[in-house]
Design a protein around this motif. Sequence first.
Motif, PDB file in Angstrom:
ATOM      1  N   HIS A  32      21.155  79.416  71.352  1.00 24.45           N
ATOM      2  CA  HIS A  32      22.225  78.461  71.038  1.00 24.45           C
ATOM      3  C   HIS A  32      22.526  77.571  72.243  1.00 24.45           C
ATOM      4  O   HIS A  32      22.651  76.344  72.113  1.00 24.45           O
ATOM      5  CB  HIS A  32      23.484  79.205  70.593  1.00 24.45           C
ATOM      6  CG  HIS A  32      24.621  78.298  70.274  1.00 24.45           C
ATOM      7  ND1 HIS A  32      25.587  77.971  71.194  1.00 24.45           N
ATOM      8  CD2 HIS A  32      24.920  77.622  69.145  1.00 24.45           C
ATOM      9  CE1 HIS A  32      26.443  77.137  70.647  1.00 24.45           C
ATOM     10  NE2 HIS A  32      26.068  76.911  69.404  1.00 24.45           N
ATOM     11  N   GLU A  33      22.630  78.179  73.405  1.00 23.88           N
ATOM     12  CA  GLU A  33      22.927  77.427  74.625  1.00 23.88           C
ATOM     13  C   GLU A  33      21.823  76.407  74.926  1.00 23.88           C
ATOM     14  O   GLU A  33      22.106  75.231  75.182  1.00 23.88           O
ATOM     15  CB  GLU A  33      23.084  78.390  75.800  1.00 23.88           C
ATOM     16  CG  GLU A  33      23.341  77.711  77.122  1.00 23.88           C
ATOM     17  CD  GLU A  33      23.385  78.695  78.289  1.00 23.88           C
ATOM     18  OE1 GLU A  33      23.371  78.227  79.428  1.00 23.88           O
ATOM     19  OE2 GLU A  33      23.415  79.917  78.055  1.00 23.88           O
ATOM     20  N   SER A  36      21.676  73.597  72.270  1.00 23.33           N
ATOM     21  CA  SER A  36      22.804  72.675  72.443  1.00 23.33           C
ATOM     22  C   SER A  36      22.584  71.730  73.616  1.00 23.33           C
ATOM     23  O   SER A  36      22.866  70.530  73.523  1.00 23.33           O
ATOM     24  CB  SER A  36      24.104  73.453  72.636  1.00 23.33           C
ATOM     25  OG  SER A  36      24.391  74.213  71.491  1.00 23.33           O
ATOM     26  N   LYS A  37      22.075  72.261  74.720  1.00 24.91           N
ATOM     27  CA  LYS A  37      21.829  71.424  75.899  1.00 24.91           C
ATOM     28  C   LYS A  37      20.733  70.401  75.630  1.00 24.91           C
ATOM     29  O   LYS A  37      20.863  69.230  76.007  1.00 24.91           O
ATOM     30  CB  LYS A  37      21.452  72.291  77.103  1.00 24.91           C
ATOM     31  CG  LYS A  37      22.623  73.037  77.695  1.00 24.91           C
ATOM     32  CD  LYS A  37      22.178  73.882  78.878  1.00 24.91           C
ATOM     33  CE  LYS A  37      23.341  74.640  79.487  1.00 24.91           C
ATOM     34  NZ  LYS A  37      22.904  75.473  80.630  1.00 24.91           N
TER      35      LYS A  37
END
Length: 127
Positions: A32-33, A36-37
């Motif tokens: 997810h991280e 998203s980035k």
Amino acid sequence: MKTHFEVINSSSDEVNVDRALKNWIKAVATFHECYSKLAAHMSQKELHRHMPKFLYVGQCSKRQITTLLKRMGSELERLIQDMDRGEGTNQLSTPMDFRKLVQHTCLLNRLNDQARIRLHLISQPAS
């Protein structure tokens, strides 16, 4: 990161449930991280407004980023569908369910590694 073979006890072929779930949670959070980035880098208004002709963000091509984002999305969808094919319960109750979870974790970690490489390249100044 533990591999598929380190999580499964080869003598009894049983999955260490606690470790498998912890590894999966970590992989999903990292996924997810990273996603998203990467998505944020591709959607920056400045990037599109002032540099529409540039093919790179830092040292990474826009095409590589876009391709990886699409692959991450499609693989996540495939993993969700794979787990939904279970017996209709929301619990991982069979050894096969746990093996799937471990396999999915390995796939997520490979995608996370690719995303980290792209994020590193993005952070490097254009040459």
